[in-house]
Motif scaffolding. Structure first.
Motif, PDB file in Angstrom:
ATOM      1  N   ALA A  70     -13.893  -1.256  -8.567  1.00  0.00           N
ATOM      2  CA  ALA A  70     -13.135  -0.512  -9.577  1.00  0.00           C
ATOM      3  C   ALA A  70     -12.010  -1.371 -10.115  1.00  0.00           C
ATOM      4  CB  ALA A  70     -12.559   0.773  -8.987  1.00  0.00           C
ATOM      5  N   ALA A  71     -11.682  -1.137 -11.384  1.00  0.00           N
ATOM      6  CA  ALA A  71     -10.474  -1.749 -11.926  1.00  0.00           C
ATOM      7  C   ALA A  71      -9.251  -1.143 -11.261  1.00  0.00           C
ATOM      8  CB  ALA A  71     -10.419  -1.533 -13.442  1.00  0.00           C
ATOM      9  N   ALA A  72      -9.347   0.122 -10.893  1.00  0.00           N
ATOM     10  CA  ALA A  72      -8.263   0.805 -10.177  1.00  0.00           C
ATOM     11  C   ALA A  72      -8.833   2.016  -9.472  1.00  0.00           C
ATOM     12  CB  ALA A  72      -7.155   1.236 -11.149  1.00  0.00           C
ATOM     13  N   ALA A  73      -8.412   2.211  -8.233  1.00  0.00           N
ATOM     14  CA  ALA A  73      -8.781   3.415  -7.482  1.00  0.00           C
ATOM     15  C   ALA A  73      -7.612   3.740  -6.581  1.00  0.00           C
ATOM     16  CB  ALA A  73     -10.054   3.195  -6.666  1.00  0.00           C
ATOM     17  N   ARG A  74      -6.759   4.656  -7.018  1.00  0.00           N
ATOM     18  CA  ARG A  74      -5.519   4.935  -6.306  1.00  0.00           C
ATOM     19  C   ARG A  74      -5.433   6.413  -5.950  1.00  0.00           C
ATOM     20  NH1 ARG A  74      -3.505   1.736 -10.523  1.00  0.00           N
ATOM     21  NH2 ARG A  74      -2.527   3.540 -11.496  1.00  0.00           N
ATOM     22  N   PHE A  75      -4.859   6.651  -4.815  1.00  0.00           N
ATOM     23  CA  PHE A  75      -4.623   8.014  -4.342  1.00  0.00           C
ATOM     24  C   PHE A  75      -3.156   8.092  -3.948  1.00  0.00           C
ATOM     25  CE2 PHE A  75      -4.308  10.879  -0.625  1.00  0.00           C
ATOM     26  CZ  PHE A  75      -4.580  12.067  -1.286  1.00  0.00           C
ATOM     27  N   GLY A  76      -2.391   8.907  -4.694  1.00  0.00           N
ATOM     28  CA  GLY A  76      -0.960   9.005  -4.428  1.00  0.00           C
ATOM     29  C   GLY A  76      -0.255   7.672  -4.504  1.00  0.00           C
ATOM     30  N   GLY A  77      -0.730   6.781  -5.397  1.00  0.00           N
ATOM     31  CA  GLY A  77      -0.114   5.471  -5.547  1.00  0.00           C
ATOM     32  C   GLY A  77      -0.658   4.411  -4.606  1.00  0.00           C
ATOM     33  N   ARG A  78      -1.521   4.774  -3.661  1.00  0.00           N
ATOM     34  CA  ARG A  78      -2.070   3.813  -2.696  1.00  0.00           C
ATOM     35  C   ARG A  78      -3.459   3.359  -3.139  1.00  0.00           C
ATOM     36  NH1 ARG A  78      -1.746   6.470   3.112  1.00  0.00           N
ATOM     37  NH2 ARG A  78      -2.283   4.333   3.700  1.00  0.00           N
ATOM     38  N   ASP A  79      -3.739   2.072  -2.970  1.00  0.00           N
ATOM     39  CA  ASP A  79      -5.011   1.498  -3.367  1.00  0.00           C
ATOM     40  C   ASP A  79      -6.080   1.834  -2.329  1.00  0.00           C
ATOM     41  OD1 ASP A  79      -7.145   0.025  -4.210  1.00  0.00           O
ATOM     42  OD2 ASP A  79      -6.123  -1.910  -4.220  1.00  0.00           O
ATOM     43  N   LEU A  80      -7.038   2.668  -2.709  1.00  0.00           N
ATOM     44  CA  LEU A  80      -8.073   3.085  -1.768  1.00  0.00           C
ATOM     45  C   LEU A  80      -8.966   1.924  -1.332  1.00  0.00           C
ATOM     46  CD1 LEU A  80      -9.234   6.463  -3.371  1.00  0.00           C
ATOM     47  CD2 LEU A  80      -7.974   6.184  -1.234  1.00  0.00           C
ATOM     48  N   LEU A  81      -9.232   1.010  -2.250  1.00  0.00           N
ATOM     49  CA  LEU A  81     -10.204  -0.036  -1.952  1.00  0.00           C
ATOM     50  C   LEU A  81      -9.657  -1.126  -1.043  1.00  0.00           C
ATOM     51  CD1 LEU A  81     -12.011  -0.451  -5.385  1.00  0.00           C
ATOM     52  CD2 LEU A  81     -12.508   1.075  -3.482  1.00  0.00           C
ATOM     53  N   SER A  82      -8.326  -1.219  -0.935  1.00  0.00           N
ATOM     54  CA  SER A  82      -7.747  -2.243  -0.062  1.00  0.00           C
ATOM     55  C   SER A  82      -7.484  -1.717   1.349  1.00  0.00           C
ATOM     56  CB  SER A  82      -6.433  -2.773  -0.660  1.00  0.00           C
ATOM     57  OG  SER A  82      -5.438  -1.752  -0.650  1.00  0.00           O
ATOM     58  N   MET A  83      -7.749  -0.435   1.572  1.00  0.00           N
ATOM     59  CA  MET A  83      -7.490   0.146   2.883  1.00  0.00           C
ATOM     60  C   MET A  83      -8.555  -0.273   3.890  1.00  0.00           C
ATOM     61  SD  MET A  83      -6.356   4.075   2.132  1.00  0.00           S
ATOM     62  CE  MET A  83      -4.873   4.467   1.202  1.00  0.00           C
ATOM     63  N   SER A  84      -8.151  -0.401   5.129  1.00  0.00           N
ATOM     64  CA  SER A  84      -9.084  -0.663   6.212  1.00  0.00           C
ATOM     65  C   SER A  84      -9.804   0.639   6.572  1.00  0.00           C
ATOM     66  CB  SER A  84      -8.346  -1.195   7.433  1.00  0.00           C
ATOM     67  OG  SER A  84      -7.501  -0.175   7.976  1.00  0.00           O
ATOM     68  N   PRO A  85     -10.957   0.534   7.272  1.00  0.00           N
ATOM     69  CA  PRO A  85     -11.636   1.759   7.723  1.00  0.00           C
ATOM     70  C   PRO A  85     -10.724   2.664   8.536  1.00  0.00           C
ATOM     71  CG  PRO A  85     -13.093  -0.110   7.971  1.00  0.00           C
ATOM     72  CD  PRO A  85     -11.750  -0.660   7.577  1.00  0.00           C
ATOM     73  N   ARG A  86      -9.862   2.095   9.345  1.00  0.00           N
ATOM     74  CA  ARG A  86      -8.941   2.899  10.154  1.00  0.00           C
ATOM     75  C   ARG A  86      -7.955   3.652   9.269  1.00  0.00           C
ATOM     76  NH1 ARG A  86      -5.076   0.633  15.095  1.00  0.00           N
ATOM     77  NH2 ARG A  86      -4.171   2.658  15.657  1.00  0.00           N
ATOM     78  N   GLU A  87      -7.454   2.988   8.219  1.00  0.00           N
ATOM     79  CA  GLU A  87      -6.523   3.661   7.307  1.00  0.00           C
ATOM     80  C   GLU A  87      -7.220   4.774   6.540  1.00  0.00           C
ATOM     81  OE1 GLU A  87      -3.303   0.247   5.987  1.00  0.00           O
ATOM     82  OE2 GLU A  87      -5.374   0.048   5.261  1.00  0.00           O
ATOM     83  N   ARG A  88      -8.476   4.569   6.163  1.00  0.00           N
ATOM     84  CA  ARG A  88      -9.198   5.621   5.461  1.00  0.00           C
ATOM     85  C   ARG A  88      -9.441   6.816   6.363  1.00  0.00           C
ATOM     86  NH1 ARG A  88     -11.694   4.000   0.588  1.00  0.00           N
ATOM     87  NH2 ARG A  88     -12.216   6.180   0.311  1.00  0.00           N
ATOM     88  N   ARG A  89      -9.747   6.563   7.643  1.00  0.00           N
ATOM     89  CA  ARG A  89      -9.949   7.673   8.585  1.00  0.00           C
ATOM     90  C   ARG A  89      -8.673   8.483   8.756  1.00  0.00           C
ATOM     91  NH1 ARG A  89     -12.959   3.834  11.488  1.00  0.00           N
ATOM     92  NH2 ARG A  89     -11.173   3.423  12.859  1.00  0.00           N
ATOM     93  N   ALA A  90      -7.516   7.794   8.804  1.00  0.00           N
ATOM     94  CA  ALA A  90      -6.245   8.501   8.949  1.00  0.00           C
ATOM     95  C   ALA A  90      -5.937   9.341   7.714  1.00  0.00           C
ATOM     96  CB  ALA A  90      -5.123   7.496   9.196  1.00  0.00           C
ATOM     97  N   LEU A  91      -6.413   8.856   6.561  1.00  0.00           N
ATOM     98  CA  LEU A  91      -6.171   9.563   5.309  1.00  0.00           C
ATOM     99  C   LEU A  91      -6.994  10.849   5.233  1.00  0.00           C
ATOM    100  CD1 LEU A  91      -4.427   8.727   2.807  1.00  0.00           C
ATOM    101  CD2 LEU A  91      -6.557   7.980   1.737  1.00  0.00           C
ATOM    102  N   ARG A  92      -8.235  10.776   5.734  1.00  0.00           N
ATOM    103  CA  ARG A  92      -9.122  11.930   5.672  1.00  0.00           C
ATOM    104  C   ARG A  92      -8.630  13.041   6.599  1.00  0.00           C
ATOM    105  NH1 ARG A  92     -13.327   7.877   5.637  1.00  0.00           N
ATOM    106  NH2 ARG A  92     -13.676   8.161   7.877  1.00  0.00           N
ATOM    107  N   GLY A  93      -8.635  14.226   6.101  1.00  0.00           N
ATOM    108  CA  GLY A  93      -8.193  15.372   6.885  1.00  0.00           C
ATOM    109  C   GLY A  93      -6.719  15.651   6.690  1.00  0.00           C
ATOM    110  N   SER A  94      -5.889  14.606   6.824  1.00  0.00           N
ATOM    111  CA  SER A  94      -4.449  14.825   6.707  1.00  0.00           C
ATOM    112  C   SER A  94      -3.994  14.867   5.259  1.00  0.00           C
ATOM    113  CB  SER A  94      -3.693  13.731   7.463  1.00  0.00           C
ATOM    114  OG  SER A  94      -3.987  12.454   6.921  1.00  0.00           O
ATOM    115  N   GLN A  95      -4.482  13.928   4.410  1.00  0.00           N
ATOM    116  CA  GLN A  95      -4.039  13.877   3.028  1.00  0.00           C
ATOM    117  C   GLN A  95      -5.142  14.157   2.021  1.00  0.00           C
ATOM    118  OE1 GLN A  95      -1.275  10.526   2.176  1.00  0.00           O
ATOM    119  NE2 GLN A  95      -1.405  10.092   4.362  1.00  0.00           N
ATOM    120  N   MET A  96      -6.364  13.885   2.389  1.00  0.00           N
ATOM    121  CA  MET A  96      -7.487  14.275   1.538  1.00  0.00           C
ATOM    122  C   MET A  96      -8.588  14.848   2.427  1.00  0.00           C
ATOM    123  SD  MET A  96      -9.530  10.773   0.478  1.00  0.00           S
ATOM    124  CE  MET A  96      -8.366  10.303  -0.760  1.00  0.00           C
ATOM    125  N   SER A  97      -9.263  15.849   1.938  1.00  0.00           N
ATOM    126  CA  SER A  97     -10.306  16.487   2.736  1.00  0.00           C
ATOM    127  C   SER A  97     -11.429  16.930   1.823  1.00  0.00           C
ATOM    128  CB  SER A  97      -9.748  17.683   3.513  1.00  0.00           C
ATOM    129  OG  SER A  97      -9.301  18.683   2.607  1.00  0.00           O
TER     130      SER A  97
END
Length: 270
Positions: A64-91
């Motif tokens: 993506a040219a850009a993929a941001r959630f609440g100002g954070r770049d989704l594509l640069s996140m590690s798998p661990r960061e994405r898991r922490a995001l799921r449930g708590s901030q996005m579900s």
């Protein structure tokens, strides 16, 4: 700041850079609902899985040219960061509850795991919160049913359990993939009211994936129409329904009597 912003997003798979979804631009502001519409196979659910980081093929790739959630770049996140995001901030509310829930664990235990993992509460407090959420989602006798395993529930009750899990931690974004398909009319209203309360009181953004145009017209602020893996039309839901600009939007409206322009005819939307 938008809760979700995606520009020129593509999903490829099968190791040959074969585009599955291409050119997806989505923006969802806090407190708003974007209805994502399209015929089966148009790419709606795959797009949702990509947002959640749940693509189930190891060779699938999101660019993506850009993929941001609440100002954070989704594509640069590690798998661990994405898991922490799921449930708590996005579900996400999935279509098939039986494919998501563990049949060997009670629904209360599975719901409580969210509170224990993300909030660090005790098992007793997690159970109390789970019972409360099940009750809010309209599960009768929630205290007793919390100890039941998924096979003991009807499809409608399991969908309510999924909604309870999706909204339990008051996330910033809820992706609801055909959330009311298995529900009766009264249950649909209760589930939508629960999601709507989050939107109104907490500013939760909602991505509603649906083939129900009447539902999209009722609860959506904006609409995006997908066809063959591309978003072909976006805009204010009432403006798009009243004055569709793309033939595929016309086709969807024509296949739903009573929604959109009365002169719309039934067209092939395959």
């Amino acid at each position: 700041m938008p809760s979700l912003f995606m520009r020129r997003t593509a999903l490829t798979a099968w190791g040959r850079e074969l585009p599955v979804v291409l050119g997806v631009d989505l923006v969802i502001e806090r407190g708003q609902t974007l209805a994502l519409l399209g015929a089966p196979g148009s790419g709606k659910s795959v797009t949702a899985a990509a947002i959640m980081g749940l693509l189930d093929r190891p060779d699938a790739r999101v660019s993506a040219a850009a993929a941001r959630f609440g100002g954070r770049d989704l594509l640069s996140m590690s798998p661990r960061e994405r898991r922490a995001l799921r449930g708590s901030q996005m579900s996400m509310v999935f279509q098939d509850a039986r494919a998501v829930l563990d049949p060997a664990r009670s629904v209360g235990d599975q719901l409580g795991a969210l509170f224990r993992e993300h909030l660090g509460v005790s098992r007793d407090e997690a159970r109390a919160r789970s019972i409360e959420m099940l009750g809010l989602a309209g599960v009768p006798a929630a205290r007793r049913r919390a100890d039941d395993r998924p096979p003991a529930f009807s499809a409608e009750m399991l969908q309510r359990v999924l909604v309870a899990m999706a909204v339990a931690l008051e996330p910033d974004l809820v992706i609801a993939d055909e959330p009311t398909t298995a529900l009766g009319e009264a249950a649909q209203a209760q589930v939508l009211d629960l999601i709507g309360r989050l939107r109104r009181e907490l500013g939760t953004a909602v991505l509603l994936i649906t083939r129900d145009l009447a539902l999209a017209a009722e609860v959506g602020d904006h609409v995006a129409v997908m066809h063959a893996g591309r978003v072909v039309e976006t805009g204010d839901v009432h403006e798009v329904f009243d004055r569709p600009a793309h033939p595929r939007t016309e086709a969807l409206l024509g296949a739903a009597p009573g929604v959109g322009r009365p002169e719309a005819q039934l067209l092939d939307v395959g």
